[in-house]
Design a protein around this motif. Structure first.
Motif: not given
Length: 282
Positions: A32-37, A69-76
């Motif tokens: 999530f830190v990277l996604l926000t960056a 759950q899908v949000l977490g998967s896509t973010m990863h």
């Protein structure tokens, strides 16, 4: 553009501070830190909406719904692949690679880092601690997700290059803005394929560190053979055998679906690359 980078910096700082108290897996916290960056305030918004614990003790229930759950998967996927993609884009710009070669380098580095590090290495505990098994178990999911992610990205990068008169390079803020927008669009278009993957237990979603870790024996499997029955002379199919038979059929059907998705996502990526090359050539 200055406003975007200012909001991105503030958003990253907020997530870094706030996520420390969120009962999430460490690798997903970094994700999530990277996604926000990459995506600025939109990434911070997705963290609050999809992962941040609303009240103490509710993280498990809050993140259990499918879309989170899908949000977490896509973010990863985007977090890990994005590191390699950005490195490839910077390298391609410095070396002044042709457009197709640049895309190939971005894909290779993005897939390589996302698959071998962010997926297999960081999530090897879900494969019983075996890195080799984790590599095998995450290859298809990473390949499908990467194809769609890159399909969205190459189109936005091509559009950005056509609108910005000077060549993009990592020393220009325009380079990082275009890549940020590309990763945001890539995240969006990769969400549906990640829904498909999560729905078929081919990828994980959000986690909660308060839960006991799931052992390898507890993970759902398809087509697992049942223990032989001691019922001698029974010619009729036993319930256990029937279950194994149905599981085998389900596994065959899933394999066929995976092949179909490999063909579909590869075609989507190839078409996106062709369109991107046409945009940049025109």
């Amino acid at each position: 553009m200055l406003l975007w980078f200012t909001l991105t910096g503030a958003s990253v700082l907020f997530v870094i501070i706030d996520i420390r108290s969120t009962p999430e897996s460490p690798v997903l916290k970094w994700g999530f830190v990277l996604l926000t960056a990459y995506t600025g305030p939109i990434g911070a918004f997705l963290y609050v909406l999809g992962c941040r614990e609303p009240l103490p003790g509710l993280h498990e229930r809050y993140t259990a719904v499918r879309w989170r759950q899908v949000l977490g998967s896509t973010m990863h996927c985007v977090a890990g692949d994005g590191i390699g993609i950005l490195a490839g884009a910077a390298l391609g710009s410095v070396l002044a690679l042709p457009n197709l070669a640049n895309i190939a380098v971005e894909y290779a580095l993005g897939f390589g880092f996302g698959w071998t590090i962010f997926q297999a290495l960081f999530m090897r505990d879900t494969a019983g601690g075996s890195y080799k098994q984790a590599l095998k178990g995450t290859f298809v999911a990473e390949f499908l997700s990467m194809n769609v992610l890159m399909a969205g990205m190459v189109l936005i990068v091509a559009l950005g290059r056509s609108l910005i008169p000077s060549p993009l390079n990592p020393l220009m803020p325009e380079f990082w803005f275009v890549m940020s927008m590309a990763l945001l669009v890539g995240f969006t278009v990769a969400y549906p394929i990640n829904w498909w993957l999560v729905a078929r237990n081919l990828k994980h979603g959000m986690m909660t560190v308060r839960r006991d870790e799931v052992g390898a024996d507890d993970l759902p499997t398809l087509g697992e053979p049942s223990t032989a029955s001691a019922m001698e002379g029974a010619r009729a199919e036993s319930p256990e055998m029937g279950h194994a038979h149905r599981a085998g059929e389900k596994g065959d059907n899933l394999a066929a679906q995976i092949i179909g998705m490999v063909v579909l996502t590869t075609a989507i990526f190839a078409i996106a690359v062709w369109v991107a090359l046409m945009v940049e050539a025109g």
